[in-house]
Design an enzyme around this catalytic site. Structure first.
Site, PDB file in Angstrom:
ATOM      1  CB  SER A  10     -15.617 -20.335  19.082  1.00 56.92           C
ATOM      2  OG  SER A  10     -16.017 -20.500  17.738  1.00 56.92           O
ATOM      3  CE  LYS A  11     -17.637 -12.933  21.503  1.00 51.70           C
ATOM      4  NZ  LYS A  11     -16.532 -12.070  21.873  1.00 51.70           N
ATOM      5  NE  ARG A  12     -15.544 -21.260  14.255  1.00 52.33           N
ATOM      6  CZ  ARG A  12     -15.558 -22.527  13.887  1.00 52.33           C
ATOM      7  NH1 ARG A  12     -16.328 -22.919  12.895  1.00 52.33           N
ATOM      8  NH2 ARG A  12     -14.808 -23.401  14.510  1.00 52.33           N
TER       9      ARG A  12
ATOM     10  N   GLY B 118     -22.521 -18.864  17.930  1.00 53.61           N
ATOM     11  CA  GLY B 118     -23.595 -18.090  18.561  1.00 53.61           C
ATOM     12  C   GLY B 118     -23.053 -17.425  19.800  1.00 53.61           C
TER      13      GLY B 118
END
Ligand code: GLU
Length: 481
Positions: free
Chosen positions: A251-253, A255
């Protein structure tokens, strides 16, 4: 002939997991000169995002995953956008009703909610499964809203064999009479993708493993119509590494997770594709990890796909990307890096020489600004930078002598290219009885203000030009006073 498809829902950006699915799907057909179809699955009208279909199409174009059939390309099985195929689904759902394998359900929302309140896990109680033909007709004539449900078997086991995960079974008693057509007339994913895959002659269904356990429901639809089941190829999950070392769904966390974000950050599509190919697949007897798309077409086979989750390794992608950048012909590198350059480059700077020095020293295009900043304006530095054991520079006096000599050489120099500078400056070593390396060390620190630089002293001077080189060396001497 092998026919595969990529069937994204246009719900936003292109997630790299989706791109990997598209890639594997493409490669599985192209390995055997088959056909690759793009189908847009937009029946979940609430999740649609404007512009998402264009992103899908442009991503496939940029990465070279060209489809033989699809929206805007056309083909004999179109239309390729599900919302334009509504009538087809209704026709096939009714066909199944006529075959006695599906039924109209007129249950009201209130009734279903009450059922759910009484037993949250019980699901639909098949209330309408055995309505008489008269009752159905009466309701339809009266315009009572309906859904169409599939009559699922209530006992026995449904099994299919996935090419990657092996045999998957489900007890039919656990199955719901799944909805095929919703009250708004749109089909469910469960239904329409099967109809489309069949009508589009798809032989291999390639998709994420989140569909692995619901596929028994889908094969029951093939069975109900008496159609041949496709080959299923479910792909392993893509995970990200958390700060504490554990892994969880990417997920976005972790990268950037969209192809667009990676490209905007200076990753080359070819590098991303090469990296994604290896994220869940392993080449056989291969000494290299570098593959062009054409090479992948010939080496990619389903038996190399792994079922264990793949961990997205940003470091590895960065390394790949660097290798791809370094392999670019210089002109292509300049073309690609230019849009990333945010700094104003003074006219005195030899831009080609500068980019030549940086070409093999960046791993992603967006690094260009940080890497070239010192050419444009020298960072502040302390004179201690000059001291260096390896070059036996233990005091500032020697530095000052080198720089003073260098200054007078440079002032009289006409040609200001790397070779001329080097030839003119090396005699200083003999004159001061030190090594050439020590001379160049002092000059390089003076003209860059940094310990580690792309290129040596004379290369840097060639880039920044005579006037700036003199100014920087003078400033260094002043610093040493
Ligand atoms: N529209 C589905 C998705 O984007 C497609 C799944 C499939 O390939 O069948 O997840």
């Amino acid at each position: 002939m092998i026919v595969t498809r990529f069937a994204p829902s246009p719900t936003g950006y292109m997630h790299i997991g989706n791109l990997r699915t598209a890639l594997y799907s493409y490669l599985i057909s192209k390995h055997d000169d088959g056909r690759f179809i793009l189908r847009i699955e937009d029946t979940d009208r609430e999740r649609l995002v404007e512009g998402a279909t264009d992103i899908i199409k442009s991503t496939l174009r940029i990465t070279g995953l060209n489809y033989d059939e699809g929206p805007d390309v056309g083909g004999e099985h179109g239309p390729y956008v599900q919302s334009e195929r509504k009538d087809i689904y209704m026709e096939y759902a009714k066909k199944l009703v006529d075959m006695g394998k599906a039924y109209y359900c007129f249950c009201s929302k209130e009734r279903l909610e009450k059922l759910h309140e009484e037993d949250a896990t019980g699901g639909y109680d098949r209330h309408c499964r055995n309505l008489s033909a008269e009752e159905v007709k009466k309701n339809l004539d009266a315009g009572v809203p309906f859904v169409i449900r599939q009559k699922m078997p209530t006992d026995g086991i449904t099994t299919y064999t996935d090419s990657v995960f092996g045999e998957i079974s489900m007890n039919n008693s656990e199955l719901q009479d799944q909805i095929l057509i919703k009250a708004d007339g749109y089909p469910t994913y469960n239904f329409c993708h099967v109809i489309d895959d069949h009508l589009m002659a798809v032989t291999h269904v390639v998709r994420g493993s989140e569909y692995l356990t619901s596929t028994p429901k889908y094969v029951l639809l093939y069975d109900a119509y008496g159609w041949e089941r496709p080959v299923y190829v479910h792909l392993p999950l893509i995970m990200g590494r958390n700060d504490d070392g554990t892994i969880s769904k990417l997920s976005k966390r972790h990268g950037a997770v969209s192809f667009q974000d990676l490209v905007a950050d200076g990753y080359l599509p070819e590098a991303v594709i090469n990296y994604l190919a290896l994220l869940g697949w392993c080449p056989k007897n291969s000494e290299t990890e570098f593959f062009t798309l054409d090479e992948l077409k010939s080496v990619f086979t389903i038996d190399g796909v792994s079922k264990s989750p793949s961990v997205f390794d940003y470091e590895k992608l960065l390394w790949f990307n660097g290798e791809y950048i370094h392999m670019l012909p210089f002109d292509a590198f300049v073309d690609k890096v230019t849009p990333f350059i945010k700094l104003d480059i003074p006219a005195d700077i030899n831009k080609d020489k500068m980019l030549g020095l940086l070409h093999t020293r960046i791993s992603k295009l967006s690094e260009i600004n940080d890497k070239m900043a010192f050419f444009i304006s020298q960072p502040d530095y302390t004179k201690e930078l000059f001291l260096n054991k390896k070059n036996k520079i233990a005091d500032f006096e020697i530095v000052k002598s080198v720089l003073t000599e260098a200054l007078s050489v440079i002032r009289n120099l006409e040609a200001f290219d790397n070779d001329s500078l080097f030839a003119a400056l090396t005699p200083i070593a003999e004159k001061l009885a030190i090594k050439v390396g020590a001379v160049m060390w002092c000059i390089r620190i003076a003209v860059s203000g940094m310990i580690a630089t792309p290129g040596g002293a004379t290369e840097i001077m060639e880039v920044i030009g005579k006037k700036e080189s003199i100014a920087r060396i003078e400033a260094a001497i002043a610093k040493l006073q």
